[in-house]
Design an enzyme around this catalytic site. Structure first.
Site, short mmCIF file in Angstrom:
data_model
loop_
_atom_site.label_atom_id
_atom_site.label_comp_id
_atom_site.label_asym_id
_atom_site.label_seq_id
_atom_site.Cartn_x
_atom_site.Cartn_y
_atom_site.Cartn_z
NE ARG A 1 34.25 -11.03 77.35
CZ ARG A 1 33.15 -11.10 78.14
NH1 ARG A 1 31.88 -11.79 77.51
NH2 ARG A 1 32.55 -9.94 78.44
N GLY A 2 34.47 -13.03 81.31
CA GLY A 2 33.48 -13.36 81.51
C GLY A 2 33.69 -13.58 82.74
CB ALA A 3 33.25 -13.13 86.41
NE ARG B 1 40.81 -12.08 81.55
CZ ARG B 1 40.14 -11.43 81.18
NH1 ARG B 1 38.74 -12.56 80.16
NH2 ARG B 1 40.61 -10.24 81.06
CG ASP C 1 35.43 -9.33 86.46
OD1 ASP C 1 34.93 -7.99 85.60
OD2 ASP C 1 36.12 -10.63 85.62
CG ASN D 1 33.04 -4.78 85.20
OD1 ASN D 1 32.87 -5.87 85.65
ND2 ASN D 1 32.36 -3.90 84.85
CE LYS D 2 37.46 -5.70 80.25
NZ LYS D 2 38.47 -5.98 80.37
O1 MRU Z 1 37.95 -9.08 79.83
P1 MRU Z 1 36.42 -9.44 80.06
O2 MRU Z 1 35.64 -10.03 78.83
O3 MRU Z 1 36.70 -11.01 80.47
O4 MRU Z 1 36.08 -8.69 81.28
C1 MRU Z 1 34.57 -9.20 81.35
C2 MRU Z 1 33.77 -8.00 82.30
O5 MRU Z 1 34.64 -6.90 82.62
C3 MRU Z 1 32.07 -8.44 82.86
O6 MRU Z 1 31.95 -7.23 83.01
C4 MRU Z 1 32.33 -9.54 84.21
O7 MRU Z 1 33.15 -10.45 83.93
C5 MRU Z 1 31.25 -9.75 84.42
S1 MRU Z 1 30.82 -10.70 83.25
C6 MRU Z 1 28.71 -11.16 83.62
#
Ligand code: MRU
Length: 336
Positions: free
Chosen positions: A51-53, A86, A228, A238-239
């Site tokens: 996970r993470g963009a 996603r 994201d 973002n999250k």
């Molecule tokens: O749901 P996730 O864990 O994939 O969400 C991740 C985030 O929101 C991060 O802040 C974002 O992807 C930036 S990661 C470098």
């Protein structure tokens, strides 16, 4: 492909197999799973093994390589299943578009694999560059707050927001990092805490609801987050909880920094109102580790991203430069 700062390698491409560190199990267990086709990869993305963009984009690129190595006619089907894994992170579609351009020009699996490796390596290089740009904005002696996990686990290495924090700490600019637990999936409590501790960076975990109390009692200099998807005007998805952090930060005079590579920008969106926001299962709220915590039958609303208006953001840091504050014109000029 190694992060010169020697952090964890959450994504590994070895002998034609995609190995992913299973982030659902961290920090209690460090186990890798192997993806052997695009469906495995899409499932791993959807279920948040990875996970993470930026990490999602890298994994999806290798998912396409796995597909065409098995059967070159599988490209379109693989692209579809990966694109649907996603919805919010634009890096996924950005990486798939890059891969499609190579495939359309060559129909060559070796070239496709080289492109996936390039996406992976470029992400690490971009992170290291953003880390230098972002750290330069932070005065020595600063206290910072971060949200979710944006480190080596979420990227090709080093990290976006956490990469800035790592570099700024190494440069002696940061005295204390606070990181939110990031409910409900606990990326902060499980993953960022794990990365901070491995690096020996002084971190303190706080409940998401403790942010306003922290900022009203302790001077926080910068809130530093990843993204994201960033719209043309700087509105940033973002999250979930990031928007609330930005509101509180503005109220208490903490500056707000977004750190993201150019692949996170979606200039087809004039502002953030059209960004698709992923909603995940209610069970992430009504259960904890498989145990029921809410009354049987309780309904829940579980959006896992939100959009922070550009007006609440002081700086956007990209490998192409820094905009302070973000505007459509400044972002357009930075991205060329
Ligand atoms: O749901 P996730 O864990 O994939 O969400 C991740 C985030 O929101 C991060 O802040 C974002 O992807 C930036 S990661 C470098």
């Amino acid at each position: 492909m190694s992060d010169k700062s020697n952090t964890v390698q959450a994504i590994q491409w070895q002998d034609g197999v995609l190995r992913l560190l299973d982030q659902r199990l961290l920090p209690l267990e460090e186990r890798y799973i192997d993806c052997r086709n695009a469906e495995d990869t899409a499932t791993a993305i959807h279920e948040m093994v990875v996970r993470g963009a930026p990490a999602i984009g890298i994994a999806a690129a290798f998912g396409l390589v796995l597909a065409v190595r098995a059967d070159p006619t599988l490209f379109d089907a693989a692209e579809k299943v990966l694109a649907e894994s996603r919805p919010t992170a634009i890096n996924l579609h950005w990486a798939l578009r890059r891969m499609r351009a190579i495939w359309a020009a060559s129909f060559n699996a070796d070239e496709l694999e080289a492109e996936a490796v390039a996406i992976f390596e470029e992400d690490l290089a971009q992170n290291l560059k953003m880390a230098e740009f972002g750290a330069a904005l932070i005065a020595p002696g600063s206290k910072v707050l971060t949200h979710c996990n944006t480190g080596a686990l979420a990227t090709g290495g080093h990290g976006t927001a956490l990469g800035v924090i790592r570099t700024a700490w190494a440069q002696g600019r940061i005295t204390q990092v606070y990181n939110t637990e990031t409910r409900p999936w606990l990326q902060g409590a499980r993953l960022t805490a794990w990365e901070l501790m491995r690096e020996g960076i002084p971190g303190k975990l706080i409940a998401d609801g403790a942010v306003a109390h922290l900022m009203s009692t302790t001077k926080i200099d910068w809130v530093i987050v990843g993204a994201d998807r960033i719209a043309a005007n700087g509105d940033t998805a973002n999250k979930i909880g990031t928007h609330m952090l930005a509101v509180v930060a503005r109220h208490y005079g903490a500056k707000f920094m977004v750190v993201a590579p150019s692949g996170t920008f979606d200039l087809s969106m004039a502002d953030g109102s059209g960004i698709p926001i992923e909603e995940r299962t209610a069970r992430e709220l009504t259960e904890f580790k498989g145990s029921q915590i809410a009354p049987t039958g309780m309904q829940a609303f579980n959006p896992v991203f939100d959009v922070t208006p550009a007006s609440l953001i002081d700086a956007v840091v990209c490998e192409r430069g820094v905009v302070t504050p973000p505007t459509t014109a400044a972002i357009g000029a930075m991205l060329g």
